[in-house]
Design a protein around this motif. Structure first.
Motif, mmCIF file in Angstrom:
data_model
loop_
_atom_site.group_PDB
_atom_site.id
_atom_site.type_symbol
_atom_site.label_atom_id
_atom_site.label_comp_id
_atom_site.label_asym_id
_atom_site.label_seq_id
_atom_site.Cartn_x
_atom_site.Cartn_y
_atom_site.Cartn_z
ATOM 1 N N TYR A 42 41.425 27.748 20.331
ATOM 2 C CA TYR A 42 41.600 27.086 21.625
ATOM 3 C C TYR A 42 40.056 27.037 22.030
ATOM 4 O O TYR A 42 39.253 27.534 21.611
ATOM 5 C CB TYR A 42 42.212 28.098 22.530
ATOM 6 C CG TYR A 42 43.461 28.561 22.148
ATOM 7 C CD1 TYR A 42 44.760 27.497 22.385
ATOM 8 C CD2 TYR A 42 43.920 29.901 21.569
ATOM 9 C CE1 TYR A 42 45.932 27.869 22.109
ATOM 10 C CE2 TYR A 42 45.082 29.985 21.120
ATOM 11 C CZ TYR A 42 46.328 29.279 21.587
ATOM 12 O OH TYR A 42 47.498 29.483 21.211
ATOM 13 N N TYR A 414 49.388 23.974 27.233
ATOM 14 C CA TYR A 414 48.142 23.844 26.898
ATOM 15 C C TYR A 414 47.968 22.209 26.431
ATOM 16 O O TYR A 414 47.116 21.337 27.071
ATOM 17 C CB TYR A 414 47.586 24.780 25.491
ATOM 18 C CG TYR A 414 46.167 24.388 25.202
ATOM 19 C CD1 TYR A 414 45.031 25.035 25.901
ATOM 20 C CD2 TYR A 414 45.841 23.375 24.248
ATOM 21 C CE1 TYR A 414 43.812 24.924 25.518
ATOM 22 C CE2 TYR A 414 44.646 23.209 24.050
ATOM 23 C CZ TYR A 414 43.432 23.895 24.477
ATOM 24 O OH TYR A 414 42.172 23.614 24.098
ATOM 25 N N THR A 418 46.074 19.571 28.707
ATOM 26 C CA THR A 418 44.815 18.857 28.149
ATOM 27 C C THR A 418 45.232 17.381 28.142
ATOM 28 O O THR A 418 44.121 16.646 28.470
ATOM 29 C CB THR A 418 44.755 19.356 26.807
ATOM 30 O OG1 THR A 418 44.612 20.809 26.587
ATOM 31 C CG2 THR A 418 43.849 18.506 26.062
ATOM 32 N N ARG A 421 43.743 16.468 31.611
ATOM 33 C CA ARG A 421 42.448 16.276 32.064
ATOM 34 C C ARG A 421 41.934 15.082 31.221
ATOM 35 O O ARG A 421 40.909 14.618 31.614
ATOM 36 C CB ARG A 421 41.895 17.679 31.439
ATOM 37 C CG ARG A 421 42.315 18.766 32.598
ATOM 38 C CD ARG A 421 41.483 20.086 31.952
ATOM 39 N NE ARG A 421 41.831 21.079 32.862
ATOM 40 C CZ ARG A 421 41.371 21.498 34.008
ATOM 41 N NH1 ARG A 421 40.615 20.711 34.567
ATOM 42 N NH2 ARG A 421 41.833 22.803 34.738
ATOM 43 N N GLU A 422 42.346 14.953 30.008
ATOM 44 C CA GLU A 422 41.773 13.811 29.049
ATOM 45 C C GLU A 422 42.567 12.614 29.112
ATOM 46 O O GLU A 422 42.225 11.839 28.288
ATOM 47 C CB GLU A 422 41.743 14.385 27.740
ATOM 48 C CG GLU A 422 40.746 15.760 27.792
ATOM 49 C CD GLU A 422 40.724 16.334 26.378
ATOM 50 O OE1 GLU A 422 41.535 15.824 25.646
ATOM 51 O OE2 GLU A 422 40.002 17.453 25.967
#
Length: 463
Positions: A42, A414, A418, A421-422
């Protein structure tokens, strides 16, 4: 098919050495058992208060709480609001996440807040479509519990709403992103089990809680429960505690064992073998024991047909649920192929490859004279059907998650955060979610109509 060359690749790698950089095990004989530790790395990030993703929970019941607890194990996430139609659950939200947690009975108050980035939707199934679409239109990223829809016809509206919004929508079959699924997918692609011929899935339970007889709080009533809102688009009926707190038992609000349990198996299966799903289902079962007013079966068996595609051979799948299993309970998910089988869990994968018996033994030879038996044996020996190489490729190997593994539920969130955010992709988007839910819901269609049901897995519709 692609699986043919993959199988040759697996066998070639398996014959090299145990140090080869591949998942293929070096198995010397059927008596050898090898255990391999899987790994998950991670990224370590430190997020400032301004970089936090503000999360809200809509549906603060059992699964909603478990979802939120898993979401908060991901760095940079904070819960700021919770919604439920029972006041006791709003009190519980403040106990768990602080007195400053905003609570409401009206999910629209959450969607109107500008400080909320994403929502978890863990309501009864019949509310999924409306709240998901409303949330996407309000500019929120969405994590929706499985099944994505109560009726397969609802799925295309969610797919369209997600595309129009540009927001991330992850469907919450929580084991999807697990180490076990990841390893099984890799093994399958490398041809570890040959061509798939069958899936065997079962879930046995032996408790009232496991059969959805959840506790009903003593203060339950019209003052503490907003029952009229709970009903939503479902038929209007007088207030009843059991319908609210044990909604899974009623087809007006839930999807029975198919939507609750089958859908997990379909998510994993379709992911591992890169499939769109089955094209036919035939279900049977009944209400055998938990005759508490529910109108969904507590024993269910459904057989599915998968068509041949570029990624898998034609095969059959058997799904079995028993809520009154006198054995005490248990579960399993096993892919069986022409050259091996994999038993798959979130934290482990067990692969077993066996030697196929191609030379006749004493059973079928007994009816021939001894002289003829010798001729038959010599004939098979000259064909060299059973080679030493095939014997060396047999045995068992188990891949196990490390003790500090955070778990599939963490990994699924997760993946979700993710992607937010991306501006990336999630492992279980609405199209994937509909294919898993649609396949599961075929069991209900078949059971209640008492006939086989055909499904188009590409277009995601019956017929």
């Amino acid at each position: 098919m692609k699986q043919k060359s993959s199988r040759r690749n697996f066998i070639r790698k398996a014959a090299l050495s145990s140090a080869a950089i591949t998942s293929a095990p070096f198995i010397l004989s059927a008596s050898k058992n090898e255990n391999i530790l899987m790994q998950r790395a991670y990224e370590t990030n430190v997020f400032s208060p301004n970089d936090q993703i503000n999360l809200a929970l809509i549906g603060t019941g059992i699964q909603g709480i478990f979802d939120t607890q898993a979401a908060l194990t991901v760095d940079g996430i904070q819960l700021v609001a919770a919604c439920d139609l029972y006041t006791g659950r709003l009190e519980r939200a403040k106990e768990l996440w602080g007195e400053d947690t905003f609570t409401t009975r009206d999910y629209r108050e959450i969607l109107n807040r500008k400080d909320i980035d994403a929502v978890i939707i863990a309501t009864p199934d019949h509310w999924h479509k409306k709240i998901v679409i409303d949330s996407l239109k309000a500019g929120k990223h969405v994590y929706c519990e499985k099944p994505m829809v109560q009726q397969w016809q609802e799925g295309q509206d969610i797919i369209s709403a997600q595309k129009a919004s540009g927001k991330i929508c992850q469907i919450g079959s929580q084991g999807m992103s697990s180490l076990g699924n990841e390893k099984a997918k890799q093994l399958y692609k490398e041809g570890a089990i040959g061509d798939i011929v069958m899936l065997d899935f079962y879930n046995d339970r032996y408790s009232a809680e496991g059969a959805w007889q959840y506790p009903i709080p003593p203060d339950a009533g019209k003052k503490t429960v907003d029952f009229d809102t709970f009903l939503g688009s479902a038929p209007k009926v007088p207030y009843e505690d059991k319908r609210f707190f044990r909604w899974r038992n009623y087809k007006d609000y839930g999807t029975g064992v198919a939507g609750d349990l089958f859908v997990h198996a379909f998510s994993t299966l379709n992911h591992i073998i890169d499939s769109h799903g089955p094209n036919r289902a035939m279900a049977t079962g009944g209400l055998r024991y938990w005759k508490d007013g529910r109108d969904v079966p507590d024993v269910s068996i459904t057989l599915y047909d998968y068509p041949k595609t570029e990624t898998h051979a034609a095969f059959n799948a058997a799904f079995r649920i028993n809520f009154i299993a006198g054995s005490g309970g248990g579960s399993g998910f096993k892919l069986v192929g022409t050259e091996g089988e994999m038993e798959i869990g979130q934290n482990s994968v067990s692969l077993r490859r066996s030697k196929l018996g191609l030379v006749p033994g004493g059973y079928s030879m007994i009816s021939f004279p001894e002289a003829m038996q010798k001729k038959i044996k010599n004939g098979y020996a000259q064909q060299n059907i059973e080679t030493r190489t095939s014997a060396l490729e047999t045995g068992s190997t188990k891949w196990q998650a490390p003790k500090d593994y955070k778990g599939g539920h963490h990994d699924h969130f997760y993946n979700f955060f993710t992607a937010i955010r991306e501006n990336g992709k999630v492992i279980q988007d609405p199209t994937f979610g509909l294919r898993a839910a649609g396949a599961a819901l075929l069991a209900n269609e078949s059971y209640y109509k008492n006939k086989p049901i055909n499904w188009n897995p590409t277009e995601m519709k019956i017929g």
